[in-house]
Design a protein around this motif. Structure first.
Motif, PDB file in Angstrom:
ATOM      1  N   ARG A  17       0.840  -1.191   0.000  1.00 39.55           N
ATOM      2  CA  ARG A  17       0.000   0.000   0.000  1.00 39.55           C
ATOM      3  C   ARG A  17       0.876   1.243   0.000  1.00 39.55           C
ATOM      4  O   ARG A  17       1.919   1.288   0.644  1.00 39.55           O
ATOM      5  CB  ARG A  17      -0.895   0.032   1.231  1.00 39.55           C
ATOM      6  N   GLU A  18       0.427   2.267  -0.682  1.00 43.04           N
ATOM      7  CA  GLU A  18       1.225   3.482  -0.815  1.00 43.04           C
ATOM      8  C   GLU A  18       1.507   4.121   0.539  1.00 43.04           C
ATOM      9  O   GLU A  18       2.592   4.639   0.777  1.00 43.04           O
ATOM     10  CB  GLU A  18       0.516   4.468  -1.738  1.00 43.04           C
ATOM     11  N   ALA A  19       0.547   4.074   1.443  1.00 44.14           N
ATOM     12  CA  ALA A  19       0.741   4.673   2.760  1.00 44.14           C
ATOM     13  C   ALA A  19       1.834   3.964   3.558  1.00 44.14           C
ATOM     14  O   ALA A  19       2.414   4.548   4.476  1.00 44.14           O
ATOM     15  CB  ALA A  19      -0.572   4.645   3.539  1.00 44.14           C
ATOM     16  N   LEU A  20       2.133   2.728   3.224  1.00 49.01           N
ATOM     17  CA  LEU A  20       3.138   1.959   3.955  1.00 49.01           C
ATOM     18  C   LEU A  20       4.522   2.020   3.312  1.00 49.01           C
ATOM     19  O   LEU A  20       5.471   1.451   3.845  1.00 49.01           O
ATOM     20  CB  LEU A  20       2.697   0.497   4.055  1.00 49.01           C
ATOM     21  N   LEU A  21       4.649   2.709   2.188  1.00 47.39           N
ATOM     22  CA  LEU A  21       5.927   2.785   1.487  1.00 47.39           C
ATOM     23  C   LEU A  21       6.842   3.830   2.131  1.00 47.39           C
ATOM     24  O   LEU A  21       6.384   4.893   2.538  1.00 47.39           O
ATOM     25  CB  LEU A  21       5.714   3.151   0.020  1.00 47.39           C
ATOM     26  N   SER A  22       8.121   3.514   2.172  1.00 53.03           N
ATOM     27  CA  SER A  22       9.110   4.489   2.635  1.00 53.03           C
ATOM     28  C   SER A  22       9.301   5.538   1.541  1.00 53.03           C
ATOM     29  O   SER A  22       8.883   5.350   0.393  1.00 53.03           O
ATOM     30  CB  SER A  22      10.441   3.801   2.937  1.00 53.03           C
ATOM     31  N   GLN A  42       1.709   1.318 -14.582  1.00 51.98           N
ATOM     32  CA  GLN A  42       1.112   2.426 -13.846  1.00 51.98           C
ATOM     33  C   GLN A  42      -0.415   2.362 -13.882  1.00 51.98           C
ATOM     34  O   GLN A  42      -1.070   2.557 -12.863  1.00 51.98           O
ATOM     35  CB  GLN A  42       1.585   3.758 -14.398  1.00 51.98           C
ATOM     36  N   VAL A  43      -0.978   2.072 -15.044  1.00 52.91           N
ATOM     37  CA  VAL A  43      -2.438   1.981 -15.157  1.00 52.91           C
ATOM     38  C   VAL A  43      -2.962   0.869 -14.260  1.00 52.91           C
ATOM     39  O   VAL A  43      -3.930   1.046 -13.513  1.00 52.91           O
ATOM     40  CB  VAL A  43      -2.860   1.744 -16.625  1.00 52.91           C
ATOM     41  N   THR A  44      -2.320  -0.273 -14.311  1.00 52.49           N
ATOM     42  CA  THR A  44      -2.758  -1.413 -13.505  1.00 52.49           C
ATOM     43  C   THR A  44      -2.589  -1.124 -12.022  1.00 52.49           C
ATOM     44  O   THR A  44      -3.481  -1.394 -11.219  1.00 52.49           O
ATOM     45  CB  THR A  44      -1.977  -2.676 -13.907  1.00 52.49           C
ATOM     46  N   TRP A  45      -1.441  -0.567 -11.651  1.00 50.49           N
ATOM     47  CA  TRP A  45      -1.184  -0.303 -10.240  1.00 50.49           C
ATOM     48  C   TRP A  45      -2.129   0.755  -9.686  1.00 50.49           C
ATOM     49  O   TRP A  45      -2.491   0.704  -8.517  1.00 50.49           O
ATOM     50  CB  TRP A  45       0.265   0.139 -10.026  1.00 50.49           C
ATOM     51  N   SER A  46      -2.567   1.697 -10.510  1.00 47.43           N
ATOM     52  CA  SER A  46      -3.462   2.749 -10.012  1.00 47.43           C
ATOM     53  C   SER A  46      -4.796   2.187  -9.539  1.00 47.43           C
ATOM     54  O   SER A  46      -5.484   2.801  -8.722  1.00 47.43           O
ATOM     55  CB  SER A  46      -3.694   3.809 -11.092  1.00 47.43           C
ATOM     56  N   LEU A  47      -5.171   1.005 -10.029  1.00 44.06           N
ATOM     57  CA  LEU A  47      -6.425   0.386  -9.599  1.00 44.06           C
ATOM     58  C   LEU A  47      -6.281  -0.344  -8.269  1.00 44.06           C
ATOM     59  O   LEU A  47      -7.245  -0.492  -7.521  1.00 44.06           O
ATOM     60  CB  LEU A  47      -6.913  -0.580 -10.680  1.00 44.06           C
ATOM     61  N   TYR A  48      -5.077  -0.800  -7.970  1.00 45.68           N
ATOM     62  CA  TYR A  48      -4.837  -1.593  -6.759  1.00 45.68           C
ATOM     63  C   TYR A  48      -5.193  -0.838  -5.472  1.00 45.68           C
ATOM     64  O   TYR A  48      -5.923  -1.382  -4.632  1.00 45.68           O
ATOM     65  CB  TYR A  48      -3.378  -2.061  -6.747  1.00 45.68           C
ATOM     66  N   PRO A  49      -4.723   0.402  -5.265  1.00 48.09           N
ATOM     67  CA  PRO A  49      -5.106   1.095  -4.021  1.00 48.09           C
ATOM     68  C   PRO A  49      -6.606   1.315  -3.894  1.00 48.09           C
ATOM     69  O   PRO A  49      -7.156   1.269  -2.786  1.00 48.09           O
ATOM     70  CB  PRO A  49      -4.377   2.433  -4.106  1.00 48.09           C
ATOM     71  N   ARG A  50      -7.272   1.515  -5.020  1.00 47.50           N
ATOM     72  CA  ARG A  50      -8.725   1.702  -4.968  1.00 47.50           C
ATOM     73  C   ARG A  50      -9.422   0.422  -4.516  1.00 47.50           C
ATOM     74  O   ARG A  50     -10.400   0.475  -3.756  1.00 47.50           O
ATOM     75  CB  ARG A  50      -9.246   2.138  -6.327  1.00 47.50           C
TER      76      ARG A  50
END
Length: 153
Positions: A17-22, A42-50
């Motif tokens: 999760r982006e919030a957990l990244l250093s 990038q397109v695929t990863w942008s769906l993951y947090p949602r």
């Protein structure tokens, strides 16, 4: 395919999760997305947090709405060249009622699937054994129960 040329560090970063990244990992991710070889990532990863946010939302109705919007987005707005993601969108749309039921019932069939998967894993583990004894020994080894079986003798 250029998108598959990631090292292990980038792959683990994409699953976090982006919030957990250093800050270092966020910079690495930004560098990856800036590379013109990886727009599909990038397109695929942008769906993951949602997806994660929808499932983790404390209000089930809001999570239901978020996931419904995400399924509609994946089904209708996938750019050309992302056939796997388009197929995922079609599958999610077909199974929409089953997927969204978790917000109504707040239950999962994961434990049942895990139990059902064990015999299948055992069958794959010993495919050519014709002897029942060999099959039983291999199954007990796989489950970690061989010592208990010997102790019972």
């Amino acid at each position: 395919m250029a998108d598959r040329e990631f090292d292990r560090g980038r792959c683990s970063t994409l699953r976090t999760r982006e919030a957990l990244l250093s800050d270092q990992r966020k910079a690495m991710l930004a560098g990856t997305f800036a590379d013109p070889k990886h727009p599909r990532v990038q397109v695929t990863w942008s769906l993951y947090p949602r997806l994660i946010t929808a499932y983790a939302h404390p209000d089930p109705r809001q999570g239901h709405r978020m996931l419904t919007r995400l399924i509609d987005t994946i089904r209708a707005e996938v750019p050309d060249g992302l056939e796997e993601l388009a197929q995922l969108g079609r599958t999610l749309h077909q199974r929409r009622a089953d997927i969204l039921a978790c917000f109504t019932h707040r239950a999962s069939n994961g434990p049942i699937e895990a139990i059902n998967g064990r015999p299948e894993a055992l069958r794959r583990n010993a495919p050519r054994f014709r002897s029942l004894t060999q099959y039983r020994i291999r199954s007990l080894l796989r489950c970690g129960n061989l010592t208990r079986a010997f102790d019972a003798l």
